[in-house]
Design a protein around this motif. Structure first.
Motif, PDB file in Angstrom:
ATOM      1  N   TYR A  41       0.829  -1.208   0.000  1.00 26.10           N
ATOM      2  CA  TYR A  41       0.000   0.000   0.000  1.00 26.10           C
ATOM      3  C   TYR A  41       0.867   1.263   0.000  1.00 26.10           C
ATOM      4  O   TYR A  41       0.628   2.195  -0.765  1.00 26.10           O
ATOM      5  N   ASN A  42       1.857   1.309   0.857  1.00 26.17           N
ATOM      6  CA  ASN A  42       2.699   2.503   0.932  1.00 26.17           C
ATOM      7  C   ASN A  42       3.478   2.725  -0.362  1.00 26.17           C
ATOM      8  O   ASN A  42       3.639   3.856  -0.811  1.00 26.17           O
ATOM      9  N   TRP A  43       3.945   1.637  -0.996  1.00 28.03           N
ATOM     10  CA  TRP A  43       4.593   1.765  -2.303  1.00 28.03           C
ATOM     11  C   TRP A  43       3.594   2.287  -3.336  1.00 28.03           C
ATOM     12  O   TRP A  43       3.895   3.214  -4.089  1.00 28.03           O
ATOM     13  N   ALA A  44       2.400   1.695  -3.363  1.00 25.92           N
ATOM     14  CA  ALA A  44       1.385   2.109  -4.341  1.00 25.92           C
ATOM     15  C   ALA A  44       0.933   3.543  -4.080  1.00 25.92           C
ATOM     16  O   ALA A  44       0.756   4.331  -5.017  1.00 25.92           O
ATOM     17  N   PHE A  48       1.211   6.405  -6.835  1.00 22.81           N
ATOM     18  CA  PHE A  48      -0.008   6.784  -7.547  1.00 22.81           C
ATOM     19  C   PHE A  48      -0.837   7.876  -6.883  1.00 22.81           C
ATOM     20  O   PHE A  48      -1.935   8.176  -7.354  1.00 22.81           O
ATOM     21  N   GLN A  49      -0.347   8.505  -5.799  1.00 28.21           N
ATOM     22  CA  GLN A  49      -1.151   9.489  -5.085  1.00 28.21           C
ATOM     23  C   GLN A  49      -1.514  10.702  -5.935  1.00 28.21           C
ATOM     24  O   GLN A  49      -2.510  11.361  -5.667  1.00 28.21           O
ATOM     25  N   ARG A  56      -9.111   4.847  -3.268  1.00 32.52           N
ATOM     26  CA  ARG A  56      -9.048   4.031  -4.486  1.00 32.52           C
ATOM     27  C   ARG A  56      -7.787   3.161  -4.469  1.00 32.52           C
ATOM     28  O   ARG A  56      -7.838   1.984  -4.819  1.00 32.52           O
ATOM     29  N   ILE A  57      -6.660   3.744  -4.088  1.00 35.75           N
ATOM     30  CA  ILE A  57      -5.414   2.971  -4.005  1.00 35.75           C
ATOM     31  C   ILE A  57      -5.573   1.852  -2.983  1.00 35.75           C
ATOM     32  O   ILE A  57      -5.201   0.701  -3.227  1.00 35.75           O
ATOM     33  N   PHE A  58      -6.171   2.171  -1.827  1.00 35.61           N
ATOM     34  CA  PHE A  58      -6.417   1.173  -0.792  1.00 35.61           C
ATOM     35  C   PHE A  58      -7.245   0.019  -1.351  1.00 35.61           C
ATOM     36  O   PHE A  58      -6.937  -1.153  -1.134  1.00 35.61           O
ATOM     37  N   SER A  59      -8.310   0.350  -2.094  1.00 35.23           N
ATOM     38  CA  SER A  59      -9.202  -0.678  -2.630  1.00 35.23           C
ATOM     39  C   SER A  59      -8.488  -1.619  -3.584  1.00 35.23           C
ATOM     40  O   SER A  59      -8.657  -2.844  -3.509  1.00 35.23           O
TER      41      SER A  59
END
Length: 172
Positions: A41-44, A48-49, A56-59
């Motif tokens: 999650y932290n990488w994504a 992508f923030q 959305r990233i979390f999902s």
């Protein structure tokens, strides 16, 4: 039922895991899965923030982690099922509800600028990106909420059915 064998018979990642009480095994599985999730999650989020919201990233990350978490739960907590795909499909609704619950919580925490408030409360210096939302502290809260939900739901889904003997025949 997801797991035709009782958890005392089903194969686990290591036989010594059976010596631990189920809640301890669930914590081990949860911590392992959450370490993987948090890193992913932290990488994504960092990647992508600028183009997607934290919820959305979390999902997306949570959806991808359903299979990983299921494998960890089967190998550490409940034992490997005879039919993995059937077990995964019976556990998938829990993962999807957890995903929706986590995305909802993340969205609300993001709207409330939760991380900024925690940083202010802790006296942390502002980061270079003051408009950054949905970071580390919010993900910890979501991890706690979804972890409690998953513990309860997965114990229901993966437990032996009431009125069923160990040999698989129903009692009348």
């Amino acid at each position: 039922m997801a797991n035709a064998k009782s958890s005392s018979e089903a194969r686990m990642f290591h036989s010594s895991l059976r010596l631990l009480p189920m809640p301890v095994r669930f914590v081990l599985s949860g911590v392992s899965g959450n370490v993987f999730f948090m890193a992913f999650y932290n990488w994504a989020y960092a990647s992508f923030q600028t183009i997607a919201s934290a919820s959305r990233i979390f999902s997306v990350v949570q959806f991808m982690c359903i299979v990983v978490n299921h494998a960890l739960n089967m190998g550490i907590v409940f034992g490997w099922p005879e039919n993995y795909v059937s077990s995964l499909m019976s556990n998938m609704p829990v993962g999807l509800v957890s995903l929706a619950l986590g995305a909802f919580c993340m969205e609300k925490l993001e709207e409330a600028s939760f991380d900024e408030k925690v940083n202010d409360w802790l006296g942390d210096a502002k980061s270079d990106n003051d408009d950054q939302k949905g970071g580390f502290y919010a993900s910890l809260v979501v991890m706690l909420v979804t972890g409690i939900f998953n513990y309860v739901a997965l114990n229901i889904v993966n437990s032996s059915p009431v009125g069923k003997k160990q040999d698989g025949k129903k009692e009348l």
